[in-house]
Motif scaffolding. Structure first.
Motif, short mmCIF file in Angstrom:
data_model
loop_
_atom_site.label_atom_id
_atom_site.label_comp_id
_atom_site.label_asym_id
_atom_site.label_seq_id
_atom_site.Cartn_x
_atom_site.Cartn_y
_atom_site.Cartn_z
N ALA A 105 3.40 2.10 2.95
CA ALA A 105 2.27 1.26 3.37
C ALA A 105 1.52 1.89 4.54
N ILE A 106 2.25 2.42 5.50
CA ILE A 106 1.61 3.06 6.65
C ILE A 106 0.88 4.32 6.23
N THR A 107 1.48 5.09 5.32
CA THR A 107 0.84 6.31 4.82
C THR A 107 -0.48 5.99 4.12
N ILE A 108 -0.46 4.96 3.28
CA ILE A 108 -1.68 4.51 2.60
C ILE A 108 -2.75 4.15 3.62
N SER A 109 -2.35 3.42 4.65
CA SER A 109 -3.29 2.96 5.67
C SER A 109 -3.94 4.12 6.41
N ILE A 110 -3.16 5.11 6.78
CA ILE A 110 -3.70 6.25 7.53
C ILE A 110 -4.61 7.10 6.64
N PHE A 111 -4.21 7.32 5.40
CA PHE A 111 -5.07 8.08 4.49
C PHE A 111 -6.39 7.34 4.23
N ARG A 112 -6.30 6.01 4.10
CA ARG A 112 -7.51 5.23 3.88
C ARG A 112 -8.44 5.37 5.10
N SER A 113 -7.88 5.30 6.29
CA SER A 113 -8.69 5.43 7.50
C SER A 113 -9.31 6.82 7.60
N LEU A 114 -8.56 7.84 7.22
CA LEU A 114 -9.07 9.21 7.24
C LEU A 114 -10.25 9.36 6.29
N LEU A 115 -10.09 8.86 5.07
CA LEU A 115 -11.14 8.98 4.06
C LEU A 115 -12.37 8.18 4.45
N THR A 116 -12.15 7.01 5.04
CA THR A 116 -13.27 6.19 5.50
C THR A 116 -14.01 6.88 6.63
N GLY A 126 2.16 11.36 14.09
CA GLY A 126 3.20 10.33 14.04
C GLY A 126 3.75 10.14 12.64
N LEU A 127 2.87 10.26 11.66
CA LEU A 127 3.27 10.12 10.26
C LEU A 127 4.21 11.25 9.85
N ALA A 128 3.88 12.47 10.27
CA ALA A 128 4.74 13.62 9.97
C ALA A 128 6.12 13.46 10.61
N GLU A 129 6.14 12.94 11.83
CA GLU A 129 7.42 12.70 12.51
C GLU A 129 8.23 11.65 11.78
N MET A 130 7.54 10.62 11.27
CA MET A 130 8.24 9.58 10.53
C MET A 130 8.87 10.15 9.25
N TYR A 131 8.13 11.02 8.54
CA TYR A 131 8.67 11.60 7.32
C TYR A 131 9.82 12.56 7.62
N SER A 132 9.80 13.16 8.78
CA SER A 132 10.93 13.99 9.19
C SER A 132 12.18 13.13 9.35
N CYS A 133 11.99 11.93 9.90
CA CYS A 133 13.11 11.00 10.04
C CYS A 133 13.58 10.50 8.68
N ILE A 134 12.63 10.27 7.76
CA ILE A 134 12.99 9.84 6.41
C ILE A 134 13.81 10.91 5.71
N MET A 192 -20.67 1.95 1.78
CA MET A 192 -19.27 2.29 1.49
C MET A 192 -18.41 2.12 2.72
N LYS A 193 -19.04 2.18 3.89
CA LYS A 193 -18.25 2.10 5.11
C LYS A 193 -17.62 0.73 5.28
N ASN A 194 -16.33 0.72 5.48
CA ASN A 194 -15.60 -0.49 5.78
C ASN A 194 -14.82 -0.27 7.04
N SER A 195 -14.31 -1.34 7.61
CA SER A 195 -13.50 -1.21 8.80
C SER A 195 -12.27 -0.39 8.49
N SER A 196 -11.96 0.55 9.36
CA SER A 196 -10.81 1.41 9.13
C SER A 196 -9.61 0.97 9.94
N SER A 197 -9.64 -0.24 10.46
CA SER A 197 -8.54 -0.74 11.28
C SER A 197 -7.27 -0.82 10.47
N PHE A 198 -6.18 -0.34 11.06
CA PHE A 198 -4.88 -0.38 10.39
C PHE A 198 -4.37 -1.81 10.25
#
Length: 315
Positions: free
Chosen positions: A193-204, A58-66, A1-7
């Motif tokens: 897209a960035i949120t998806i990427s970070i969550f995918r990396s976390l789960l991986t 960084g993601l939380a800071e981005m959503y604060s800006c959003i 199941m392990k895949n590369s978690s590179s963003f």
């Protein structure tokens, strides 16, 4: 199941978003937050717990800006509401459901993982008898397999969402919008897209390796891998395959499970394995707590983001 978690799997370009001619300060902040995450994700090819924690911050800071961008600019609210009869706003609300569900699931998985890590730590610390330790290790391994199934479900949901989001980005690049419409759709889609990427990396990161190395390597492999350090700038395949902190614990637990059932090896060697596994579990417990904090913050951000979209739609 392990895949590369590179963003970098998302192939997001590291370039500035074209800002509207009349730049609002919150637009500049949001652009800066997005570009900072893009640069960071490419410079972090190997995702460890600390890097993931930084990514969540960084993601939380981005959503604060959003949130500031949406709430402080009337033109943005009008754009979201009027663009194609609110279609993009409806799509954003639909995407937010998957992100919130994934974040909630990740939070639950981290909590359960921490509880199981602490239970195994306690069992190894007590060291009653080999059968007791074997039972606790078996329970931990069973939990990890169940956890993998839940992770697979979340990853599949993220994959579907990624496809929808790419369609949104593609349709925006081929449509004739005014500057503010294009900017608004682009930044919100790239944020997804960035949120998806970070969550995918976390789960991986927290998933269980299905590699045969776990079955064949034994403790000698664990010791060797623990001494290795990844070089983020290296293109060497060996460095790209280095196991992460969660995997190393899985390997160690699997090896300890085998040695507890075997009559081979001295008592001192087995005690050394137990001590090393305890240290690894303690380190993992600390990392999980850090990730929990980041995921908790993200959950609040995603909820607030959805509330803001709903307010625009209903007001």
């Amino acid at each position: 199941m392990k895949n590369s978690s590179s963003f970098t799997d998302l192939h997001l370009p590291v370039r500035s978003i074209s800002l509207p001619t009349r730049v609002h300060p919150t637009s500049v902040k949001l652009e800066s937050a997005l570009n900072h995450l893009k640069t960071w994700q490419i410079s972090s090819p190997v995702m460890g717990a600390e890097m993931l924690q930084n990514g969540l911050v960084g993601l939380a800071e981005m959503y604060s800006c959003i949130e500031e961008f949406i709430s402080s600019i009337t033109q943005t609210q009008q754009t979201l509401l009027r663009h194609e009869n609110g279609q993009f706003l409806e799509e954003a609300l639909d995407k937010s459901v998957t992100l919130i569900d994934t974040c909630s699931s990740s939070r639950d998985l981290l909590l359960m993982m921490k509880e199981n890590v602490q239970t195994l730590q306690s069992a190894l610390r007590r060291r009653r008898d080999s059968s007791s330790i074997e039972n606790e290790i078996s329970s931990y391994m069973t939990f990890r397999k169940k956890m993998n199934k839940e992770i697979s479900k979340s990853l599949q949901a993220l994959k579907k969402l990624e496809g929808k989001n790419k369609t949104t980005i593609l349709s925006n690049t081929t449509s004739d919008h005014d500057q503010h419409v294009s900017f608004t759709i682009k930044v919100l889609s790239q944020a997804t897209a960035i949120t998806i990427s970070i969550f995918r990396s976390l789960l991986t990161f927290v998933s269980m390796s299905t590699s045969n190395k776990m079955k064949l390597g034994g403790w000698s492999l664990i010791s060797k891998l623990m001494k290795m350090r990844p070089l983020s700038s290296s293109s060497d395949d060996d460095h790209q395959k280095i196991i992460n902190q969660v995997e190393s614990v899985d390997f160690a637990v699997y090896s300890l499970h085998g040695s507890s059932r075997s009559s081979n090896g001295s008592d001192s060697d087995k005690a050394s394995e137990v001590n090393m596994t305890q240290k690894m579990l303690q380190g993992l417990n600390v990392s999980i707590e850090g990730l929990e904090t980041g995921v908790d913050s993200m959950f609040k951000c995603l909820i607030q983001n959805r509330v803001s979209f709903l307010n625009i739609l209903t007001n």
